[in-house]
Motif scaffolding. Structure first.
Motif, short mmCIF file in Angstrom:
data_model
loop_
_atom_site.label_atom_id
_atom_site.label_comp_id
_atom_site.label_asym_id
_atom_site.label_seq_id
_atom_site.Cartn_x
_atom_site.Cartn_y
_atom_site.Cartn_z
N THR A 217 3.27 -14.34 -0.22
CA THR A 217 3.89 -13.45 -1.20
C THR A 217 4.56 -14.24 -2.32
O THR A 217 4.78 -13.70 -3.41
N SER A 218 4.87 -15.52 -2.08
CA SER A 218 5.40 -16.36 -3.16
C SER A 218 4.39 -16.50 -4.29
O SER A 218 4.76 -16.64 -5.45
N GLY A 219 3.12 -16.48 -3.97
CA GLY A 219 2.09 -16.56 -4.99
C GLY A 219 1.91 -15.27 -5.76
O GLY A 219 1.25 -15.24 -6.80
N ILE A 220 2.49 -14.18 -5.26
CA ILE A 220 2.41 -12.87 -5.93
C ILE A 220 3.63 -12.64 -6.79
O ILE A 220 3.53 -12.27 -7.96
N ALA A 221 4.81 -12.87 -6.23
CA ALA A 221 6.05 -12.54 -6.93
C ALA A 221 6.81 -13.77 -7.40
O ALA A 221 7.77 -13.64 -8.14
N PHE B 224 8.07 -12.62 5.10
CA PHE B 224 9.00 -13.34 5.98
C PHE B 224 8.50 -13.24 7.41
O PHE B 224 8.43 -12.15 7.99
N ILE B 225 8.14 -14.39 7.99
CA ILE B 225 7.62 -14.45 9.34
C ILE B 225 8.55 -15.32 10.18
O ILE B 225 9.01 -16.37 9.74
N GLU B 226 8.81 -14.89 11.40
CA GLU B 226 9.72 -15.62 12.31
C GLU B 226 9.01 -16.87 12.83
O GLU B 226 8.24 -16.82 13.79
N THR B 227 9.29 -18.01 12.21
CA THR B 227 8.70 -19.28 12.61
C THR B 227 9.80 -20.32 12.79
O THR B 227 10.98 -20.06 12.51
N VAL C 283 19.24 -11.58 5.46
CA VAL C 283 18.87 -10.85 4.24
C VAL C 283 17.36 -10.79 4.09
O VAL C 283 16.77 -9.74 3.82
N ALA C 284 16.69 -11.93 4.30
CA ALA C 284 15.24 -11.99 4.16
C ALA C 284 14.54 -11.07 5.16
O ALA C 284 13.52 -10.45 4.84
N ARG C 285 15.11 -10.97 6.35
CA ARG C 285 14.52 -10.09 7.36
C ARG C 285 14.57 -8.62 6.94
O ARG C 285 13.66 -7.85 7.28
N ARG C 286 15.59 -8.23 6.25
CA ARG C 286 15.79 -6.80 5.96
C ARG C 286 15.16 -6.35 4.64
O ARG C 286 15.17 -5.16 4.33
N SER D 272 10.20 -2.73 4.05
CA SER D 272 10.32 -1.34 4.50
C SER D 272 10.52 -1.21 6.00
O SER D 272 11.01 -0.18 6.47
N LEU D 273 10.14 -2.23 6.77
CA LEU D 273 10.33 -2.20 8.22
C LEU D 273 11.63 -2.87 8.65
O LEU D 273 11.97 -2.89 9.83
N SER D 274 12.37 -3.45 7.69
CA SER D 274 13.71 -4.02 7.90
C SER D 274 13.75 -5.10 8.97
O SER D 274 14.72 -5.22 9.73
N GLN D 275 12.70 -5.92 9.04
CA GLN D 275 12.67 -6.99 10.03
C GLN D 275 11.63 -8.02 9.62
O GLN D 275 10.77 -7.78 8.78
N GLY D 276 11.74 -9.20 10.25
CA GLY D 276 10.72 -10.20 10.03
C GLY D 276 9.49 -9.92 10.86
O GLY D 276 9.54 -9.25 11.88
#
Length: 461
Positions: free
Chosen positions: A355-359, A399-402, A415-418, A421-425
């Motif tokens: 998504t960094s390449g999109i936004a 944002f992926i939990e790694t 903050v990144a997790r929320r 629309s699903l409010s989580q990583g």
């Protein structure tokens, strides 16, 4: 129109992705969350082999031939399919067909029927809209109506609750619902494989593709290469491809040799220690595949690096290393693979974008440039792959939990997790499920696109 499959197993149980999500879904946590007005992300229903595709009725809206064909397809899968529904019965999914709209006024009837059942959608339920490709419409009214469906779907994704999602299927102008790629996309979006995909659109542009005899092993008999396979998302991809039936060649740099061997042993595959930026990387992959397996069907370009720095402080080494690993290596390897007879029978390529390449992202001009470049490469390469009945697509995780995100400062991580629309990583397996779908023969009608796996992140398109 109702039919149930006696062989269907219960749907997979939802699993939380972080401690906060687990806490606010306990009885005490719910009470505290309500009192403080805190968000309550729901545990998502993820895929488990053998689990039911849907554990409740699926409503198909629309009076078109496409709607009828989809209803019949879902019935053949043993689902409880409804064309109308009354009362307060919970729905596992809704497929809303807008494929025949030719003016904005045509939307209203189906939209209002969808609005009338939205509150009946079960936790981790699915809404799927079906439309024709807006770019193929020359008439302003037709294109306006089709684009309106896109806006409707994305906004609906923001309104869904309890882990439910909304996505769209975009059909090429003359394509009917009997195309294998339509079944493949619908099954992916209805299933737990798409748990962290929302507000997105999957295009089906051709009749290419084949449907598997066993939907739990769609890659049976295939040989797949996964770069960057020693850990994290790459290891999850290797495990998922193996679960789906593929023989896996796990690739990573020599420094990761021990971890790479562990992953390869776990999935019953082979390990190839390789610097993908080497000029002969493509040759070595082909040689290994031919000697060990006698074929090569799927290549997953997962390997990537970050060298973050504000542009004002960027140096040549940070810039060139990221471009070399994340983009130039893929271009070079693809050219060599596509010149080989070994990789010429309905090949599949899936590249990891971001998504960094999109936004864009502060401090990541090099990384964002490389990932945007991957998307451009994928779009431009699709015609060449189509000429041999193959596909090339990209997956853009949010944002992926790694291990990497676990090292972020606590507040920044929360903050990144929320911020979706699903409010989580998401989990590495969410990315892996999407990669595995795009690598499968059932996705043969989809090529040249980038699919975001980000829970409908609040940034980007």
């Amino acid at each position: 129109m109702t039919q149930r499959s006696p062989q269907s197993r219960p749907a997979a149980q939802p699993r939380p992705t972080d401690a906060y999500t687990a806490l606010v879904n306990t009885e005490l946590g719910r009470r505290i969350g309500r009192a403080l007005g805190l968000p309550r992300p729901a545990p998502l229903r993820r895929h488990t082999p053998g689990a039911a595709l849907a554990d409740g009725p699926v409503l198909v809206l629309g009076e078109t031939s496409v709607a009828e064909d989809i209803a019949q397809l879902l019935l053949r899968w043993g689902l409880d399919v409804r064309r109308h529904i009354g009362g307060e019965e919970r729905l596992s999914g809704v497929v809303a067909c807008f494929d025949a709209v030719s003016a904005p006024g045509d939307l209203q009837e189906t939209v209002l029927r969808l609005a009338g059942v939205q509150r009946q959608i079960a936790p981790s339920g699915r809404v799927i809209t079906v439309l024709r490709d807006p770019q193929e419409a020359r008439d302003p009214s037709v294109r306006a109506a089709r684009r309106a469906v896109e806006g409707l779907t994305r906004s609906l994704g923001r309104e869904m609750r309890a882990g439910a999602t909304a996505n769209g299927v975009v059909l090429q102008e003359s394509l009917d619902a009997a195309a294998p790629g339509v079944a493949g996309v619908l099954r992916f979006l209805l299933s737990g494989r798409s748990a962290f995909v929302s507000g997105q659109f999957l295009s089906v542009d051709s009749v290419n593709g084949t449907l598997p005899e066993d939907w739990d092993r769609p890659l049976a008999g295939q040989v797949a290469v996964v770069t960057g396979a020693a850990r994290g998302i790459g290891a999850a991809i290797a495990r998922t491809l193996r679960r789906d039936g593929a023989q896996v060649i796990a690739v990573d740099v020599p420094a990761a040799g021990e971890a790479l061997a562990s992953v390869a042993n776990e999935v019953g595959g082979t390990a190839l220690q390789l610097d993908i930026t080497a000029e002969d990387a493509g040759d070595r992959i082909l040689e290994h595949a031919e000697q060990r397996h006698g074929r090569l069907d799927v290549v997953i370009h997962n390997a990537g690096i970050t060298r973050d720095k504000l542009l004002a402080h960027m140096d040549a080494s940070r810039w060139s290393s990221v471009i070399a690993v994340n983009l130039e290596a893929q271009l070079r390897i693809n050219r060599r693979l596509l010149a080989s007879e070994l990789f010429s029978h309905a090949p599949r390529i899936v590249s990891l974008a971001s998504t960094s390449g999109i936004a864009g992202n502060r401090g990541q001009t090099n990384y964002a440039a490389s990932k945007a470049g991957v998307m451009g490469m994928v779009a431009a390469s699709a015609p060449e792959l189509e000429s041999r009945h193959g596909t090339i697509n990209a997956v853009a995780p949010g944002f992926i939990e790694t291990e990497m995100t676990a090292k972020m400062p606590t507040i920044a991580r929360e903050v990144a997790r929320r911020l979706n629309s699903l409010s989580q990583g998401g989990l590495p397996e969410d990315v892996a499920e999407t990669v595995a779908f795009l690598a499968s023969p059932a996705a043969g009608g989809t090529s040249g696109m980038t699919l975001r796996v980000c829970g409908q992140n609040l940034i980007g398109a």
